[in-house]
Write an enzyme that holds these catalytic residues in place. Structure first.
Site, PDB file in Angstrom:
ATOM      1  N   ASN A  16       0.840  -1.211   0.000  1.00 28.50           N
ATOM      2  CA  ASN A  16       0.000   0.000   0.000  1.00 28.50           C
ATOM      3  C   ASN A  16       0.870   1.254   0.000  1.00 28.50           C
ATOM      4  O   ASN A  16       2.093   1.169   0.007  1.00 28.50           O
ATOM      5  CB  ASN A  16      -0.958  -0.034   1.193  1.00 28.50           C
ATOM      6  CG  ASN A  16      -0.211  -0.072   2.514  1.00 28.50           C
ATOM      7  OD1 ASN A  16       0.470   0.874   2.874  1.00 28.50           O
ATOM      8  ND2 ASN A  16      -0.313  -1.198   3.233  1.00 28.50           N
ATOM      9  N   ASP A  61      -4.361  -5.970   5.118  1.00 31.56           N
ATOM     10  CA  ASP A  61      -5.423  -6.756   5.746  1.00 31.56           C
ATOM     11  C   ASP A  61      -5.377  -8.214   5.304  1.00 31.56           C
ATOM     12  O   ASP A  61      -5.841  -9.092   6.021  1.00 31.56           O
ATOM     13  CB  ASP A  61      -6.790  -6.135   5.414  1.00 31.56           C
ATOM     14  CG  ASP A  61      -6.966  -4.808   6.133  1.00 31.56           C
ATOM     15  OD1 ASP A  61      -6.521  -4.716   7.291  1.00 31.56           O
ATOM     16  OD2 ASP A  61      -7.513  -3.852   5.524  1.00 31.56           O
ATOM     17  N   LYS A 105       9.017 -17.188 -10.266  1.00 29.29           N
ATOM     18  CA  LYS A 105       8.114 -16.213 -10.888  1.00 29.29           C
ATOM     19  C   LYS A 105       6.983 -16.957 -11.598  1.00 29.29           C
ATOM     20  O   LYS A 105       7.250 -17.799 -12.467  1.00 29.29           O
ATOM     21  CB  LYS A 105       8.908 -15.360 -11.887  1.00 29.29           C
ATOM     22  CG  LYS A 105       8.095 -14.236 -12.459  1.00 29.29           C
ATOM     23  CD  LYS A 105       8.902 -13.430 -13.461  1.00 29.29           C
ATOM     24  CE  LYS A 105       7.986 -12.464 -14.189  1.00 29.29           C
ATOM     25  NZ  LYS A 105       8.500 -12.065 -15.466  1.00 29.29           N
ATOM     26  N   PRO A 138      -3.437 -11.265  10.708  1.00 29.56           N
ATOM     27  CA  PRO A 138      -3.832 -10.975  12.095  1.00 29.56           C
ATOM     28  C   PRO A 138      -3.909  -9.469  12.317  1.00 29.56           C
ATOM     29  O   PRO A 138      -3.210  -8.703  11.637  1.00 29.56           O
ATOM     30  CB  PRO A 138      -2.694 -11.584  12.918  1.00 29.56           C
ATOM     31  CG  PRO A 138      -1.557 -11.740  11.976  1.00 29.56           C
ATOM     32  CD  PRO A 138      -2.121 -11.893  10.606  1.00 29.56           C
ATOM     33  N   PHE A 142      -4.055   3.917  15.459  1.00 34.69           N
ATOM     34  CA  PHE A 142      -4.508   4.954  14.525  1.00 34.69           C
ATOM     35  C   PHE A 142      -5.711   4.417  13.770  1.00 34.69           C
ATOM     36  O   PHE A 142      -5.826   3.203  13.567  1.00 34.69           O
ATOM     37  CB  PHE A 142      -3.402   5.294  13.517  1.00 34.69           C
ATOM     38  CG  PHE A 142      -2.428   6.293  14.059  1.00 34.69           C
ATOM     39  CD1 PHE A 142      -1.452   5.896  14.957  1.00 34.69           C
ATOM     40  CD2 PHE A 142      -2.500   7.631  13.684  1.00 34.69           C
ATOM     41  CE1 PHE A 142      -0.564   6.818  15.475  1.00 34.69           C
ATOM     42  CE2 PHE A 142      -1.612   8.557  14.196  1.00 34.69           C
ATOM     43  CZ  PHE A 142      -0.640   8.146  15.094  1.00 34.69           C
ATOM     44  N   LYS A 192     -13.347   1.165  16.938  1.00 33.04           N
ATOM     45  CA  LYS A 192     -12.075   0.414  16.862  1.00 33.04           C
ATOM     46  C   LYS A 192     -11.362   0.401  18.220  1.00 33.04           C
ATOM     47  O   LYS A 192     -10.717  -0.577  18.583  1.00 33.04           O
ATOM     48  CB  LYS A 192     -11.162   1.012  15.793  1.00 33.04           C
ATOM     49  CG  LYS A 192     -11.663   0.677  14.401  1.00 33.04           C
ATOM     50  CD  LYS A 192     -10.800   1.247  13.311  1.00 33.04           C
ATOM     51  CE  LYS A 192     -11.469   0.995  11.965  1.00 33.04           C
ATOM     52  NZ  LYS A 192     -10.806   1.662  10.863  1.00 33.04           N
ATOM     53  N   LYS A 194     -10.465  -3.224  19.490  1.00 28.29           N
ATOM     54  CA  LYS A 194      -9.046  -3.621  19.530  1.00 28.29           C
ATOM     55  C   LYS A 194      -8.482  -3.571  20.954  1.00 28.29           C
ATOM     56  O   LYS A 194      -7.306  -3.848  21.161  1.00 28.29           O
ATOM     57  CB  LYS A 194      -8.234  -2.710  18.600  1.00 28.29           C
ATOM     58  CG  LYS A 194      -8.573  -2.896  17.118  1.00 28.29           C
ATOM     59  CD  LYS A 194      -7.846  -1.874  16.249  1.00 28.29           C
ATOM     60  CE  LYS A 194      -8.341  -1.892  14.822  1.00 28.29           C
ATOM     61  NZ  LYS A 194      -7.552  -2.777  13.942  1.00 28.29           N
TER      62      LYS A 194
END
Ligand code: C5P
Length: 406
Positions: A211, A280, A290, A307, A326, A340, A344
């Site tokens: 990401n 995720d 490859k 996880p 965050f 959250k 969490k």
């Protein structure tokens, strides 16, 4: 704002070829907002004239102990007293010997006898002189007396030899000077673990699922916490920017590696901050080599959920005393972040907009079970400093409540 802004630095310059690099250092400090008083030894004036430093700092340079005109304007005692920090650069073997043995026979060494401000020493000399038993014994003695050192580096020396004796890089000296300007070290004795950056999940030997996270906020938090005295471990994903030598850093690639390193580092730590953008999902199958392209227009790839690292850290035995997460959201930031926080089992969460990712600035909300505090838009180092202020303030409040309870 720069740590140097408005702070008074006494720059003690002794006689070595590296004086010309220290002139550049004075310019950098001046640019960062510091006010600099320069004291030069007689030998230093043989390399560069005081006029060079006067032009840079806009202040008279001090050289003689018994310059009565100057003593009337600014005596050596006042010169020492107004300094927030002292930087000795370049520091010769002779200067180190004087300091270690309390010899005060010129203005600089006399000021050092009077000085009570923290001192950073940046030695520069011939490699044998640096390695000599006398110099090393002096360095050890000065270190045990509380003087800090930015050690010389290895390279080509002015005398034509190779070895350890070069004045450290100017950025490193500036970096090492910063902790001396922090009045208090509220995080001294604490161990903080911070994860940062993206994770990357391998599909085969060359392809990755990752990401756009940069890890800059995690780095800013780590640097700030270290400046405030914490021992900081940074678990860094791919591409996270360089950190100062104050930070203990471990590199990982995948979410599973990140989890393992975080568990190990954060067990019984004082604080864990999860800034990492953990993937995720990971590929259900990881192929060696490859994968061949094939003729299919469409393929299906199976992914497995990774996880939730922070949830794991917050609920493990010997969890860190505090866990801060965050939440990057695109709408209803506070509501989603609060959910959250519960899910969490973290102690606090910073809600922020997804637009902060990759941007130079950030804003958000500091959220605990009891409070929601907005943090206005600012650059990332300032945002990191504001978050750490909230962490410290929340801890102080908790302590205060703890004391009033029976
Ligand atoms: O659930 P969400 O990804 O929005 O939560 C963000 C917070 O959870 C961040 O602190 C992030 O570092 C952490 N996280 C994690 N492991 C995951 C996903 C998110 O530690 N697999």
């Amino acid at each position: 704002m720069s740590m140097f802004a408005g702070r008074h630095i006494l720059l003690g310059v002794s006689g070595g070829v590296a004086v010309y690099r220290v002139a550049e250092l004075a310019r950098l400090l001046q640019k960062a907002g510091a006010r600099i008083s320069v004291v030069m030894s007689r030998a230093a004036c043989q390399f560069v004239t005081p006029l060079t430093f006067e032009a840079i700092t806009g202040e008279a340079v001090h050289t003689e102990l018994f310059d009565l005109t100057r003593e009337r304007e600014m005596g050596h005692i006042q010169l020492a007293r107004r300094a927030d920090a002292v930087l000795l650069a370049p520091a010769t073997a002779n200067l180190l010997a004087h300091l270690a043995h309390g010899i005060a026979d010129d203005l600089l060494t006399t000021i050092m006898q009077v000085n009570e401000a923290p001192v950073l020493i940046a030695p520069a000399m011939n490699r044998s002189m640096w390695a000599s038993a006398a110099t090393q014994a002096n360095v050890e003695q000065l270190k045990s007396a509380g003087y800090r050192f930015i050690e010389p580096t290895s390279g080509a020396l002015a005398c034509g030899e190779q070895g350890v004796g070069r004045l450290a890089e100017l950025e490193q000296i500036m970096d090492a000077l910063q902790p001396l300007l922090i009045d208090a070290q509220p995080l001294a004795g604490q161990h903080w673990v911070i994860n940062a950056g993206p994770t990357a999940e391998a599909w085969d030997g060359v392809r990755l699922l990752t990401n756009r996270a940069t890890g800059r906020l995690g780095v800013a938090l780590a640097e700030r916490a270290a400046l405030l005295g914490a021992a900081v471990t940074l678990i860094a994903g791919p591409g996270v920017p360089a950190t100062s030598t104050r930070i203990r850093r471990e590199h990982i690639t995948s979410a599973i590696e990140m989890l393992q390193r975080c568990i190990r580092a954060a067990t019984r730590a004082d604080l864990f901050i999860g800034t990492a953008a953990v993937s995720d999902y990971r590929f259900a199958e990881n192929h060696a080599g490859k994968l061949k392209r094939g003729d299919n227009h469409r393929i299906r790839v199976e992914l497995t959920a990774n996880p939730d690292i922070i949830a794991h850290i917050a609920t493990m035995p010997d969890r860190p005393t505090r866990v801060v997460a965050f939440a990057a959201e695109s709408c209803d930031h506070v509501t989603h972040a609060r959910q959250k926080l519960e899910k969490k089992h973290v102690d606090a969460i910073i809600a922020n907009d997804i637009s902060n990712m990759g941007s130079d600035t950030a804003s958000g909300w500091w959220i605990t079970k009891a409070t929601t505090t907005p943090i206005e838009a600012m650059d990332k180092p300032a945002f990191a400093a504001a978050i750490i202020e909230q962490i410290i303030a929340t801890e102080r409040e908790k302590d205060a409540v703890g004391r009033t309870e029976p």
